[in-house]
Design an enzyme around this catalytic site. Structure first.
Site, PDB file in Angstrom:
ATOM      1  CB  SER A  53       9.131 130.668 -11.700  1.00 28.83           C
ATOM      2  OG  SER A  53       8.171 129.651 -11.494  1.00 28.83           O
ATOM      3  CB  THR A  70      11.158 127.684  -6.131  1.00 28.76           C
ATOM      4  OG1 THR A  70      12.264 127.118  -6.807  1.00 28.76           O
ATOM      5  CG2 THR A  70      11.071 129.168  -6.436  1.00 28.76           C
ATOM      6  CE  LYS A  97      11.750 123.624  -3.672  1.00 29.53           C
ATOM      7  NZ  LYS A  97      11.998 122.648  -4.699  1.00 29.53           N
ATOM      8  CG  ASP A 145      10.409 119.394  -5.095  1.00 27.06           C
ATOM      9  OD1 ASP A 145       9.709 119.848  -6.023  1.00 27.06           O
ATOM     10  OD2 ASP A 145      11.102 120.108  -4.351  1.00 27.06           O
ATOM     11  N   GLY A 200      20.408 120.528  -0.672  1.00 26.74           N
ATOM     12  CA  GLY A 200      19.524 121.630  -0.312  1.00 26.74           C
ATOM     13  C   GLY A 200      18.068 121.171  -0.263  1.00 26.74           C
ATOM     14  N   GLY A 201      17.178 122.118  -0.404  1.00 24.84           N
ATOM     15  CA  GLY A 201      15.748 121.835  -0.286  1.00 24.84           C
ATOM     16  C   GLY A 201      15.256 120.824  -1.308  1.00 24.84           C
ATOM     17  CB  ALA A 202      15.791 120.434  -4.936  1.00 22.05           C
ATOM     18  CB  THR A 246      28.390 122.489   2.650  1.00 25.62           C
ATOM     19  OG1 THR A 246      28.561 123.674   1.878  1.00 25.62           O
ATOM     20  CG2 THR A 246      28.615 122.765   4.124  1.00 25.62           C
ATOM     21  CE1 TYR A 288      12.521 124.563 -14.712  1.00 26.15           C
ATOM     22  CE2 TYR A 288      12.412 125.790 -16.767  1.00 26.15           C
ATOM     23  CZ  TYR A 288      12.108 125.665 -15.424  1.00 26.15           C
ATOM     24  OH  TYR A 288      11.414 126.662 -14.793  1.00 26.15           O
ATOM     25  N   GLY A 335      15.113 118.869 -16.106  1.00 26.25           N
ATOM     26  CA  GLY A 335      14.064 118.708 -15.100  1.00 26.25           C
ATOM     27  C   GLY A 335      12.721 119.306 -15.474  1.00 26.25           C
TER      28      GLY A 335
HETATM   29  P1  NDP Z   1      19.058 125.212  -2.272  1.00 30.35           P
HETATM   30  O1  NDP Z   1      19.519 126.629  -2.316  1.00 30.35           O
HETATM   31  O2  NDP Z   1      18.261 124.742  -1.122  1.00 30.35           O
HETATM   32  O3  NDP Z   1      20.350 124.231  -2.336  1.00 30.35           O
HETATM   33  C1  NDP Z   1      21.348 124.474  -3.291  1.00 30.35           C
HETATM   34  C2  NDP Z   1      22.297 123.281  -3.381  1.00 30.35           C
HETATM   35  O4  NDP Z   1      23.172 123.490  -4.485  1.00 30.35           O
HETATM   36  C3  NDP Z   1      23.181 123.078  -2.154  1.00 30.35           C
HETATM   37  O5  NDP Z   1      23.412 121.699  -1.970  1.00 30.35           O
HETATM   38  C4  NDP Z   1      24.484 123.795  -2.564  1.00 30.35           C
HETATM   39  O6  NDP Z   1      25.633 123.292  -1.923  1.00 30.35           O
HETATM   40  C5  NDP Z   1      24.533 123.402  -4.025  1.00 30.35           C
HETATM   41  N1  NDP Z   1      25.351 124.312  -4.838  1.00 30.35           N
HETATM   42  C6  NDP Z   1      25.103 125.618  -5.134  1.00 30.35           C
HETATM   43  N2  NDP Z   1      26.048 126.105  -5.947  1.00 30.35           N
HETATM   44  C7  NDP Z   1      26.933 125.085  -6.174  1.00 30.35           C
HETATM   45  C8  NDP Z   1      28.127 124.977  -6.932  1.00 30.35           C
HETATM   46  N3  NDP Z   1      28.617 126.006  -7.624  1.00 30.35           N
HETATM   47  N4  NDP Z   1      28.762 123.774  -6.958  1.00 30.35           N
HETATM   48  C9  NDP Z   1      28.273 122.724  -6.265  1.00 30.35           C
HETATM   49  N5  NDP Z   1      27.142 122.775  -5.507  1.00 30.35           N
HETATM   50  C10 NDP Z   1      26.476 123.949  -5.469  1.00 30.35           C
HETATM   51  O7  NDP Z   1      18.299 124.970  -3.658  1.00 30.35           O
HETATM   52  P2  NDP Z   1      17.199 123.839  -3.971  1.00 30.35           P
HETATM   53  O8  NDP Z   1      17.679 122.570  -3.410  1.00 30.35           O
HETATM   54  O9  NDP Z   1      15.857 124.307  -3.616  1.00 30.35           O
HETATM   55  O10 NDP Z   1      17.238 123.766  -5.591  1.00 30.35           O
HETATM   56  C11 NDP Z   1      18.320 123.181  -6.273  1.00 30.35           C
HETATM   57  C12 NDP Z   1      18.061 123.181  -7.777  1.00 30.35           C
HETATM   58  O11 NDP Z   1      17.030 122.273  -8.137  1.00 30.35           O
HETATM   59  C13 NDP Z   1      17.643 124.544  -8.326  1.00 30.35           C
HETATM   60  O12 NDP Z   1      18.360 124.764  -9.518  1.00 30.35           O
HETATM   61  C14 NDP Z   1      16.174 124.367  -8.612  1.00 30.35           C
HETATM   62  O13 NDP Z   1      15.743 125.222  -9.661  1.00 30.35           O
HETATM   63  C15 NDP Z   1      16.114 122.911  -9.008  1.00 30.35           C
HETATM   64  N6  NDP Z   1      14.788 122.326  -8.792  1.00 30.35           N
HETATM   65  C16 NDP Z   1      14.067 121.882  -9.854  1.00 30.35           C
HETATM   66  C17 NDP Z   1      12.847 121.309  -9.680  1.00 30.35           C
HETATM   67  C18 NDP Z   1      12.073 120.818 -10.844  1.00 30.35           C
HETATM   68  O14 NDP Z   1      10.888 120.582 -10.679  1.00 30.35           O
HETATM   69  N7  NDP Z   1      12.685 120.644 -12.000  1.00 30.35           N
HETATM   70  C19 NDP Z   1      12.244 121.164  -8.358  1.00 30.35           C
HETATM   71  C20 NDP Z   1      13.102 121.620  -7.306  1.00 30.35           C
HETATM   72  C21 NDP Z   1      14.312 122.200  -7.527  1.00 30.35           C
HETATM   73  P3  NDP Z   1      26.088 123.852  -0.465  1.00 30.35           P
HETATM   74  O15 NDP Z   1      25.232 123.125   0.534  1.00 30.35           O
HETATM   75  O16 NDP Z   1      27.518 123.508  -0.393  1.00 30.35           O
HETATM   76  O17 NDP Z   1      25.825 125.342  -0.479  1.00 30.35           O
END
Ligand code: NDP
Length: 274
Positions: free
Chosen positions: A15, A62, A66, A102, A129-131, A153, A217, A239
């Protein structure tokens, strides 16, 4: 007493939030300490409680906490309530207040830093997911033609469609359904890059003059950006700008002062590539 803040996640070593908040503090003449906290996957609540008991004033949240952060809070701002996810917690005398910066951070980066207008555009959001939760309301508020959420999913994408359907034109699907669709703007909100993977990209995914935006990023173009270029995206960005912009909104909530993001973004980009 110096005010303490932290970013809590798992993993967390990568981070950059401590460096960003330290730069904001220097710029605005504030004195604070901001650290990284690794929470066990089943121990987010305990980590927050311990940090709060030791005098912490607030925390960023993070991957992958979230949603659990929003559940843990005593109160939520309207945007965190809509998202049912929080990236910012404030520890107040009345309890924990959850917020979500976000969406605002993404919009500020896209529109202010990159000069990209979302109105009338066909948007694809990969990930549920959370983002993703945190940015949907903000994206729909910019009046795109429509927004499609694709997720591995599919049930999670469908749940988000139900949750945000009252805010605009929004659909949900799995990646196979994207085969014959094209988009002006594709946003990667998956954490696939953490495992050096990218979500599937069908051949026609990127319309002419399209933008590919990776919430991840890195010092080099991310795997998503490289794949997007090969699939015809004209402009590919990471990002880092969103990271700085969402941090600035959190900083303003905690400290009551808005930092100037551009010098911090430039400094961070230079430190990543040096
Ligand atoms: P979560 O763990 O809440 O969600 C992860 C998501 O990624 C789910 O939709 C999951 O799908 C999907 N996923 C994981 N692995 C794969 C894969 N191999 N192929 C396809 N889909 C996949 O994480 P967050 O939502 O909190 O974060 C997501 C990303 O966004 C992170 O990399 C984070 O660093 C980045 N981010 C960047 C920010 C910024 O300011 N630049 C701010 C917030 C987040 P499934 O539901 O099927 O498991």
């Amino acid at each position: 007493m110096t005010d303490h803040y932290a970013v809590i996640g798992n993993p967390i070593a990568h981070s950059r939030s401590p460096a960003i908040h330290a730069a904001f503090a220097r710029q605005t003449g504030q004195t604070l300490i901001y650290e990284r906290l690794l929470a066990p996957l089943d121990g987010f609540g305990a980590t927050v409680a311990q940090f709060r008991a030791s005098g912490g004033r607030g925390a960023n949240v993070t991957v992958p906490f979230k949603q659990v952060a929003w559940q843990l809070a005593d109160r939520a701002t309207p945007r965190a309530q809509l998202a049912q996810a929080a990236n910012t917690l404030s520890f107040t005398p009345d309890g924990i207040l959850a917020d979500n910066t976000d969406g605002g951070g993404l919009i500020n980066d896209l529109q202010r830093n990159l000069g990209y207008r979302l109105a009338g555009k066909r948007l694809l959001l990969m990930g549920a997911g959370g983002a993703a939760r945190g940015v949907i309301a903000a994206l729909l508020a910019e009046n795109p033609l429509y927004l499609i959420i694709a997720n591995r999913t599919v049930e999670r994408a469908l749940e988000l469609r139900r949750q945000f359907a009252h805010l605009g034109i929004i659909e949900a699907c799995d990646y196979r359904t994207l085969d014959h669709l094209s988009f002006d703007c594709v946003i990667n909100a998956t954490s696939a890059s953490l495992n050096h993977e990218t979500p599937p990209m069908p051949d026609k995914l990127f319309a002419p003059a399209s933008l590919a935006y990776d919430m991840m990023y890195a010092s080099q173009p991310t795997p998503f950006m490289r794949d997007a270029t090969q699939h015809g995206a004209v402009r590919c960005v990471d990002g880092l700008g969103m990271l700085v912009e969402q941090a600035a909104l959190s900083f303003a909530l905690w400290r009551g002062i808005s930092p100037d993001t551009q010098p911090v973004l430039n400094e961070l980009r230079a430190s990543l590539t040096s």
